[in-house]
Enzyme design. Structure first.
Site, short mmCIF file in Angstrom:
data_model
loop_
_atom_site.label_atom_id
_atom_site.label_comp_id
_atom_site.label_asym_id
_atom_site.label_seq_id
_atom_site.Cartn_x
_atom_site.Cartn_y
_atom_site.Cartn_z
CG ASN A 210 -0.25 -0.01 2.51
OD1 ASN A 210 0.41 0.95 2.87
ND2 ASN A 210 -0.36 -1.12 3.24
CE LYS A 289 8.30 -12.64 -13.39
NZ LYS A 289 9.05 -12.09 -14.50
N PRO A 305 -3.44 -11.09 11.13
CG PRO A 305 -1.45 -11.33 12.30
CD PRO A 305 -2.09 -11.62 10.98
CG ASP A 306 -6.68 -5.58 14.35
OD1 ASP A 306 -5.81 -4.90 14.93
OD2 ASP A 306 -7.71 -5.09 13.87
CB ILE A 307 -0.63 -5.76 15.13
CG1 ILE A 307 -0.19 -6.66 13.96
CG2 ILE A 307 0.50 -5.59 16.14
CD1 ILE A 307 0.87 -6.07 13.06
CG PHE A 323 -2.95 6.49 13.17
CD1 PHE A 323 -2.13 6.14 14.23
CD2 PHE A 323 -2.87 7.78 12.68
CE1 PHE A 323 -1.26 7.05 14.79
CE2 PHE A 323 -2.00 8.71 13.22
CZ PHE A 323 -1.19 8.34 14.28
CE LYS A 337 -11.37 1.25 11.32
NZ LYS A 337 -10.66 1.70 10.13
CE LYS A 341 -8.94 -2.07 14.40
NZ LYS A 341 -7.80 -2.46 13.57
O1 C5P Z 1 -9.15 -1.81 11.01
P1 C5P Z 1 -8.20 -0.85 10.42
O2 C5P Z 1 -7.14 -1.50 9.56
O3 C5P Z 1 -8.79 0.33 9.71
O4 C5P Z 1 -7.46 -0.23 11.71
C1 C5P Z 1 -6.40 0.65 11.62
C2 C5P Z 1 -5.60 0.61 12.86
O5 C5P Z 1 -5.34 -0.74 13.27
C3 C5P Z 1 -4.22 1.22 12.69
O6 C5P Z 1 -3.84 1.77 13.91
C4 C5P Z 1 -3.38 0.01 12.31
O7 C5P Z 1 -2.01 0.23 12.63
C5 C5P Z 1 -3.98 -1.09 13.13
N1 C5P Z 1 -3.94 -2.42 12.48
C6 C5P Z 1 -3.14 -3.43 13.00
N2 C5P Z 1 -3.14 -4.66 12.43
C7 C5P Z 1 -3.93 -4.94 11.36
C8 C5P Z 1 -4.74 -3.93 10.83
C9 C5P Z 1 -4.72 -2.68 11.40
O8 C5P Z 1 -2.41 -3.17 13.97
N3 C5P Z 1 -3.91 -6.15 10.82
#
Ligand code: C5P
Length: 404
Positions: A210, A289, A305-307, A323, A337, A341
């Site tokens: 991205n 490739k 995973p959502d860190i 963010f 959000k 979260k």
């Molecule tokens: O759910 P979304 O991706 O919009 O959330 C954004 C926030 O969550 C940011 O702070 C981003 O660093 C964190 N994030 C994360 N791991 C992910 C997706 C988002 O830590 N897989």
């Protein structure tokens, strides 16, 4: 936090229209108790006079590298040792090039080479000159050597143009000097940050990525250090120099980022998830490739995973800040959000608009926490980071010491 009593500032002025602002800075530093020795380059004396600076600093101004009155006793070395800090206001493009190359062809450049004191520069120049690759190269080299750059800000310029290159105002520079000498609000606090994009490989040469540049996260790391924090920065692939005093861990994928965060989050006080983490990754990574055989191809993606959510869900979670980059209704989505979260604070920003967002130097944010909000107007990401850190520090301290 304003006492600079007994601090010895060697204030270099180089040639540029912003030199007139240095006069006010000398006055402010003196009022805060600092001893200020002004050194003018030849070009600077075309913009401001030694007489004025002698009057505001209370000391004769030094200009000449080969001044017999001082050099008989190795005056430049003495002066280089005398300083607790060297501050160059304004720092012109030419002076930065001279410093980056290690020239000693005027008194100020010689002092910068001969001093063991920290050096801070307040750049000021035309926006094209600032953005020129040669200047940016010099900036990178100076920063890698631990020289600190304060500014420049963006805005209207003396030449009639608009863009990055405006010198910070004297009050802002005074604040930087004061925070350099005084322990900040977050003295000793441990901060863990994520920044930049992630890359999710498809095969050995391709990836899903991205547009995140990492500028916001790196500016935040700098601002946390300035506030006294011990900062660890887990960075995705970005083309940015490591800010001074920051411990940087480079990663590529979301899973690597998660691992690096989980390895370090124990004992951390504040966690800021600034990275643009890919939500999905290819289910399988080809060893070779991928060849084009068909008109269409399908790639199966699986969730990453959502860190941030995982950090916030830990039993003794740090103060967590996330963010939310949205293309519409940033505040509405951000608030949802924040709650989903279970994080302490969220910074909402609009992306895809003409101003601010990914890859840009400027941004605007709305900070939301339970029972409060604060709007941070469009500004340079470095300034924005300082304001954000100030609010995070305030909320973190309030959460840890509810009586405050
Ligand atoms: O759910 P979304 O991706 O919009 O959330 C954004 C926030 O969550 C940011 O702070 C981003 O660093 C964190 N994030 C994360 N791991 C992910 C997706 C988002 O830590 N897989």
């Amino acid at each position: 936090m304003n006492g600079l009593a007994g601090k010895r500032i060697l204030l270099g002025i180089t040639g540029g229209i912003a030199a007139y602002k240095a006069i006010e800075l000398v006055r402010l530093l003196g009022k805060s108790g600092a001893e200020v020795q002004v050194v003018l380059t030849g070009a600077a004396s075309q913009f401001v006079t030694p007489m004025t600076l002698q009057a505001v600093s209370g000391r004769p101004v030094r200009q000449d590298q080969f001044d017999p009155a001082h050099e008989a006793a190795m005056g430049h070395i003495e002066l280089a040792r005398w300083a607790d800090m060297v501050l160059v206001v304004p720092a012109s493009a030419g002076f930065m090039a001279r410093l980056a190359s290690g020239f000693a062809d005027n008194l100020l450049a010689t002092l910068c080479l001969a001093t063991a004191a920290p050096i801070a520069l307040a750049p000021a120049m035309n926006q094209q000159m600032w953005q020129n690759a040669a200047t940016q190269d010099n900036v990178m080299r100076l920063q890698q050597r631990g020289i600190v750059l304060w500014g420049p800000a963006s805005g209207d310029q003396a030449c009639g143009e608009t863009g990055p290159g405006r010198m910070l105002e004297p009050e802002a520079l005074l604040y930087r000097v004061q925070s350099h000498f005084s322990p900040g609000a977050l003295d000793g606090v441990r901060v863990l940050l994520t920044a930049g994009p992630t890359r999710e490989p498809l095969d050995p040469v391709r990836f899903i990525g991205n547009r995140s540049s990492g500028k916001m996260g790196f500016s935040l790391a700098t601002a946390f250090v300035a506030a006294g924090a011990r900062v660890e920065l887990v960075a995705g692939p970005v083309a940015l120099a490591t800010p001074a005093g920051v411990d940087r861990i480079d990663v590529e994928t979301a899973c690597e980022m998660e691992q690096a965060v989980m390895d370090r989050v124990g004992g951390c006080d504040i966690f800021v998830g600034c990275a643009a983490v890919a939500d999905y990754r290819p289910e399988r990574i080809a060893n070779q490739k991928i060849k084009k055989h068909n008109d269409e191809m399908e790639i199966r993606l699986v969730r990453n995973p959502d860190i941030l959510a995982r950090v916030a869900a830990r039993p003794a979670a740090p103060f967590t800040v996330g963010f939310a980059a949205e293309t519409q209704d940033p505040e509405g989505y951000a608030e949802k959000k924040r709650i989903a979260k279970r994080i302490d604070m969220i910074a909402a920003n609009l992306v895809g608009a003409p101003e601010g967002g990914f890859e840009r130097d400027e941004n605007a944010l709305t900070l939301l926490w339970e029972g409060g909000r604060e709007q941070l107007p469009m500004s340079d990401k470095r300034q924005l980071a300082e304001r954000l850190v100030a609010v995070v520090a305030e909320r973190y301290l309030a959460a840890r010491h509810p009586s405050r």
